[in-house]
Design an enzyme around this catalytic site. Structure first.
Site, short mmCIF file in Angstrom:
data_model
loop_
_atom_site.label_atom_id
_atom_site.label_comp_id
_atom_site.label_asym_id
_atom_site.label_seq_id
_atom_site.Cartn_x
_atom_site.Cartn_y
_atom_site.Cartn_z
N ASP A 1 0.85 -1.19 0.00
CA ASP A 1 0.00 0.00 0.00
C ASP A 1 0.89 1.24 0.00
OD1 ASP A 1 -2.28 1.56 0.18
OD2 ASP A 1 -2.51 1.30 2.34
N GLU B 1 2.71 5.13 -4.01
CA GLU B 1 2.68 6.05 -5.16
C GLU B 1 4.00 6.83 -5.38
OE1 GLU B 1 -0.99 4.59 -4.19
OE2 GLU B 1 0.17 5.86 -2.83
N ASP C 1 -9.15 3.65 -1.80
CA ASP C 1 -9.95 4.06 -0.64
C ASP C 1 -11.27 4.69 -1.08
OD1 ASP C 1 -7.81 3.16 0.78
OD2 ASP C 1 -7.03 5.13 1.28
#
Length: 1129
Positions: A702, A705, A812
């Site tokens: 997770d 980015e 999300d």
């Protein structure tokens, strides 16, 4: 025939300057170089010069203008001649003045006449006739002598430039660029002293560069009475036409109207009208441009007489072969500089790699001078792209030496598929655009929350990987610069292999792709079907990974499980409520102070974690937890210390450790450099040590980015240097993509753009592939730890090719109805992006779900390739309520029903999962992929098919107990009641109480089934069944793939069986190298017209039942390791 006055003047002056018209002394263009008076502007060409009534003569004398006034100081248009010339020439009397393929602009610049003709053999470019008096006979004018090529601009270093800054005399204007300055013969040197010009004269010279204004031209549409212009700047201040409808602009002939803004206008927005009709707003015009109306859309064009665009490249040094072509693209003396300095010469290469794949690569000729315009790093694609046969090309692409460069690609039959309207290559700004047909349908170019089919009138968003919680129409976690366009039932695909930030837009029928660096590394895929294109695309980016069978089971997680006992209780409640569960996930709650590779000693002690994992294993269930890339900066924390020893963390621009902030409590974080040669060893060791504590079955990566809670470095200020033309600026580039929907700085919630990676890479160039590289390294690490089993990874951030290593969830999202809808469009898009194992956080991650929403979403989620219920910790400062499917009675029942279907069709789903890897197919199919000639189907994105045979029509609106579905051509059997048959194409309203999701079987498909059970393991130990759905021709087809479901190296140990029904006979033929223990127990055949008299299995009579056109053959014991034949008559 009428001729425009300007055209005649241009012809006259061109003929005069070529020596074909005698002039008196007053009109003489014989002027000594240093005595010439400048009549043009920097960058003017010969055609524009003579059209303006000036003289033209290239000179190699420093400071001598090439475009200048006559000897008397006037213009040639003021000259009087005893001779006159006319273009009033009878068609049959025309003498050719051009060459084959000459255009109007080139014709006029030669001093010739131009008039089109519909008569074959009549030249359009022809000589004028001379009239000494009205009675004189016409004399043809010979072709003008060629004008010698202009000499190159002198080397700036050879100029006599003043050494003292205070002696500089300004040569330019505010905003003049180095290239414009030096092209004018001026000196250039930057200065840090206020008031000192950077562009200045040589000693003894007095040159002043005049800034050109922006010219806009518009072709008057049919039926318009005139053309008015209404213009305003970026602050909505009117700059032309104070009162609506504005002012009429100049008619320059041939239907074109033109206006040039004052030179101080650097950006303008315009609207053309005639008082009754008007165009849409045309915004952000920064350079001279021409427009025309096509339908209701305003299109840019270059056929308006402005001459070659300043952004146009000329094709030179063209070389062709059977396998492609190469050329040098030369900007020549043109200046574009739309946002940054131009790259004057480009290396072009077109490769005919396969019959269906065209590869075009364009980069700076002097690539060593442009390190931020190179290809993406090689380690992002650690495999060779295979070429194929190219003896029957399904596309055509041609270039002509000396012509303006464009990318115009046609199909083999001449049908256009891609016609570029703009092509700009600057150091920190690249642009390519194309017209979009109003009847075409475009899909892809994400990741974005929005409709599956892109809006052809109003689409605009950035591609910049960001921790952005699923807002509609903004850049999200992944970047995929790939799209598919369907035109008249045929599709083609486009992929721009570039890891820089981008802006993608479709406005008023024009698609534009703008990148802030890199190069044009483009692939065109000819399809012609959507599935053909994905196969062709996956050959370039890599086919999806071979994932384990158990990953198709149901998954459960939440952020906020307080301790291991609470997790145990969730697992137990699933079983208590007879709801399937295969994998239990734990979010960062398990960590000690949110640090990777640790367990909370109080709430998730290692001893209890080991017991929990063993409990799952005994029930043939699985365990996965989260690993973030950010490593806590703590000298007493071993993963950080070992990382420092290996030197694998990203550095700031000064070579020091870069620090951000993520989840670790009260600590900054360092970020692994996935390009470093030590990174695989480091990452493998950390994961192995962690697995030794409590064995996980996969990893969830997770925040990759990379996400950070600081904007850039946490220990630095917020000010970044402003962009200056000519200076590379990664922190503040000249063009702002619409990051986070408001042009947020690139470093927002991530790293500084100039942080350093191994190999002299910086984040500005490779930001979008940070998560992709983590997936590659993590995949290799898992194989290093266990080379026998297939790795399972789930990554939030993605890039083209990530599917070769990882699955993806859609981030999300929220417990909102619209997010349920966008989960469908997201899953369909990722089938195109090469990550078919995808799904949403079922019931929503943020906000609070309720019984109805979760019931509907669980039913939909049962048909996600990756199915997981997952929610967050807090919303509005309160703990988010639990949303496990057993929490509400109706949700539990809806879950049981829908998941029963999922588990029953697992053999069918697993076959498609494997074929994504072996045949580059998809798991979910959109209507557009299967019915591209059905105009209605092209826009359907609230329904989808699992494989090609199971249609799902979910309820995604609150309070509804029915749903309208579209059924394309064919026969559709209700999953629950096989006698309920729908014949398409048609719309149908379907009954759908809260516990029910409509599912239909497509005629012509054969669905292998097992179970259903509560785990994949139990399911695989149930006998097989076949569900055969006949089409109108009483035919059907299906495939079943079988292996152990876990081995990384299958090594040929699999069964692949092909089923076919024709003429009342079902045949099964296959290859059998895997020993499947379960047998085929039952066959149901839907759509049988009448009850058969006999049914045989391998020529032996078999028991059967028949009712409502359904034939059921029971009590079979057919091996799944052999061929068989079933017949009925």
């Amino acid at each position: 025939m009428k001729f425009d006055k300007v055209l005649l003047i241009a012809q006259f002056t061109a003929l005069s300057s070529a020596g074909l018209i005698k002039r008196d002394d007053q009109c003489s263009c014989t002027v000594e170089p240093l005595a010439r008076k400048d009549c043009g502007y920097i960058g003017i060409n010969e055609s524009a010069c003579v059209s303006n009534g000036c003289c033209w003569d290239p000179s190699n004398v420093d400071g001598a203008p090439w475009c200048f006034y006559t000897a008397s100081g006037g213009k040639t248009t003021e000259c009087k001649s005893s001779e006159s010339y006319s273009c009033e020439v009878d068609e049959n009397s025309r003498t050719d003045c051009g060459y084959y393929g000459i255009n109007e602009s080139e014709c006029v610049s030669r001093g010739c006449c131009w008039a089109e003709s519909s008569t074959s053999g009549i030249p359009w470019c022809f000589n004028s006739k001379k009239n000494v008096n009205p009675e004189s006979s016409p004399e043809p004018i010979p072709d003008p002598e060629p004008i010698p090529d202009p000499e190159p601009t002198p080397d700036p270093e050879s100029k006599n430039c003043p050494a003292d800054e205070k002696s500089r005399v300004d040569c330019g204007y505010i905003g003049v660029t180095k290239r414009q300055c030096e092209a004018a013969g001026c000196c250039w040197a930057e200065s840090e002293t206020d008031g000192i010009p950077w562009c200045f004269n040589e000693v003894g010279k007095d040159i002043h560069i005049e800034k050109e204004g922006i010219t806009v031209r518009f072709q008057k549409p049919y039926g318009w009475s005139t053309v008015n212009l209404w213009a305003w700047d970026d602050e909505d201040n009117n700059v032309y036409g104070e009162v609506w409808p504005g002012k009429t602009i100049s008619d320059i002939g041939d239907g074109w109207y033109s206006y040039t803004f004052p030179s101080d206008v650097s950006s303008v927005n315009v609207l053309f009208n005639d008082g009754n009709n008007q165009t849409k707003d045309i915004t952000n015009i920064k350079s001279s441009s021409c427009f025309k109306l096509v339908g209701d859309n305003v299109m840019k064009t270059d056929d308006c007489g402005l001459g070659p665009s300043g952004c146009s490249y000329t094709i030179t040094d063209l070389k062709t072969s059977e396998s492609g072509m190469t050329a040098v693209l030369d900007l020549e003396d043109r200046i574009c500089e739309k946002y940054d300095i131009d790259i004057p010469k480009l290396d072009f290469q077109a490769k005919f790699e396969t019959n269906d794949r065209l590869h075009i690569h364009i980069q700076p000729t002097d690539i060593e001078d442009y390190p931020h315009n190179v290809d993406v790093p090689e380690d992002a694609y650690p495999f060779e792209i295979e070429d194929g046969p190219n003896d029957d090309l399904q596309y055509s692409y041609e270039l002509v030496d000396g012509e303006t460069f464009k990318i115009n690609i046609n199909r083999k039959d001449g049908t256009p598929v891609f016609e570029s309207m703009s092509f700009i290559f600057e150091r920190q700004y690249l642009e390519i655009s194309k017209n979009v047909d109003s009847n075409s349908a475009i899909y892809g170019f994400g990741e974005v929350f929005g409709p599956y089919k892109r809006n052809s009138e109003n689409t605009s968003h950035a591609l910049w990987n960001a921790d952005n919680a699923d807002p509609v129409g903004q850049n999200l976690y992944g970047s995929h610069p790939f799209y598919i366009e369907i035109i008249d039932g045929k599709a083609y695909g486009f992929y721009l292999k570039n890891s820089h930030g981008m802006q993608f837009s479709i406005q008023d029928g024009l698609m534009t792709i703008q990148a802030i660096g890199g190069n044009f590394d483009m692939y065109f895929f000819m399809g012609p079907s959507m599935e053909d294109i994905t196969k062709q695309y996956f050959q370039v980016i890599g086919a999806p990974a071979l994932l384990p069978y158990w990953s198709l089971g149901w998954h459960q997680c939440r952020y906020g499980y307080r301790n291991i006992d609470e997790v145990r209780e969730v697992v137990a409640n699933y079983k208590k409520n007879n709801i399937p569960l295969d994998t239990m996930w734990i979010d960062i709650d398990y960590m000690e102070n949110n640090k990777d590779f640790t367990y909370d000693a109080k709430n998730f002690p290692v001893s209890e974690m080991k017991k929990f994992v063993n409990e799952l294993k005994s029930n043939h269930q699985y365990y996965i937890n989260m690993i973030d890339p950010a490593i806590a900066k703590d000298d007493n924390y071993a993963p950080f210390s070992r990382g420092m020893e290996k030197d694998i963390f990203i550095k700031d621009k000064n070579g020091e450790l870069f620090l951000g902030e993520v989840w670790p409590v009260n600590l900054n974080t360092a970020f692994p450099d996935w390009h470093h040669p030590n990174i695989v060893e480091y990452w493998t060791n950390e994961i192995k040590l962690f697995k030794d504590l409590a064995m996980t079955d996969g990893n969830w990566i997770d925040m990759n980015e990379a996400a950070s809670f600081c904007n850039g470095a946490c220990n630095s200020g917020s000010d970044d240097p402003k962009f200056k033309m000519g200076e590379f600026n990664p922190r503040n580039p000249p063009f702002a993509i619409n990051n986070f929907g408001y042009e947020a700085p690139l470093k927002t919630k991530t790293l500084d753009m100039d942080v350093q990676y191994y190999g002299e890479l910086i984040d500005y160039d490779i930001h979008n592939m940070y998560g992709h590289m983590e997936s590659i390294v993590s995949y290799e690490a898992l194989l290093n730890i266990d080379p026998i089993k297939r790795p399972f990874l789930l990554s939030r951030s993605t890039f083209p090719g990530t599917g070769r290593y990882a699955a993806h969830w859609l981030g999300d999202n929220h417990s909102w109805w619209k997010d349920m809808y966008y989960s469908i469009t997201g899953m369909l898009s990722f089938q195109l992006f090469g990550i078919p194992m995808v799904g949403s956080d079922t019931c929503g991650f943020q906000a609070n779900a309720d019984e109805e929403l979760c019931a509907r979403w669980m039913a939909l989620g049962a048909f996600n390739p990756f199915g997981r219920n997952h929610n967050g910790l807090e919303w509005d400062n309160s703990r988010i309520r639990s949303q496990e499917p057993y929490v509400w009675p109706k949700t539990a029942e809806a879950s049981r029903r829908a998941l029963a279907i999922r588990y029953k069709i697992l053999p069918y789903m697993y076959t498609y999962l494997v074929r994504t890897h072996t045949h580059s197919e998809m798991i979910l199919y959109s209507f557009a992929a299967l019915w591209p000639n059905d105009a209605t189907a092209l826009g359907i994105d609230k329904q989808f098919l699992v494989g090609k045979g199971i249609l799902v029509t979910p309820v995604i609106e609150q309070g509804k107990t029915s749903v309208e579905g579209y059924f394309p051509e064919g026969i559709w059997y209700d999953w629950y009641d096989h006698s309920n048959v729908i014949t398409g194409p048609t719309y149908k309203v379907l009954n759908a109480p809260i516990e029910h999701i409509p599912v239909h079987i497509r005629g012509g498909q054969i669905i292998p089934t097992q179970g259903p059970s509560l785990t994949v393991y139990e399911n695989r130990n149930k006998p097989f069944e076949l569900l055969v759905a006949l089409d109108r021709e009483k035919k059907a087809h299906g495939i079943l793939y079988l292996d152990d479901g876990i081995s990384y190296n299958v090594d040929g140990k699999f069964n692949e069986i092909e089923y076919n029904v024709e003429n009342g006979t079902l045949t099964a033929k296959g290859s059998y190298n895997y020993d499947e223990p379960q047998n085929l127990h039952e066959i149901s055949i839907l759509g049988v017209s009448s009850k058969p008299s006999t049914v045989t299995v391998n020529d032996a009579d078999a028991q059967f039942e028949f009712s409502n056109n359904e034939l059921i053959i029971k009590n079979l014991d057919i091996s799944m390791n052999d061929d068989f034949v079933v017949s009925w008559n």
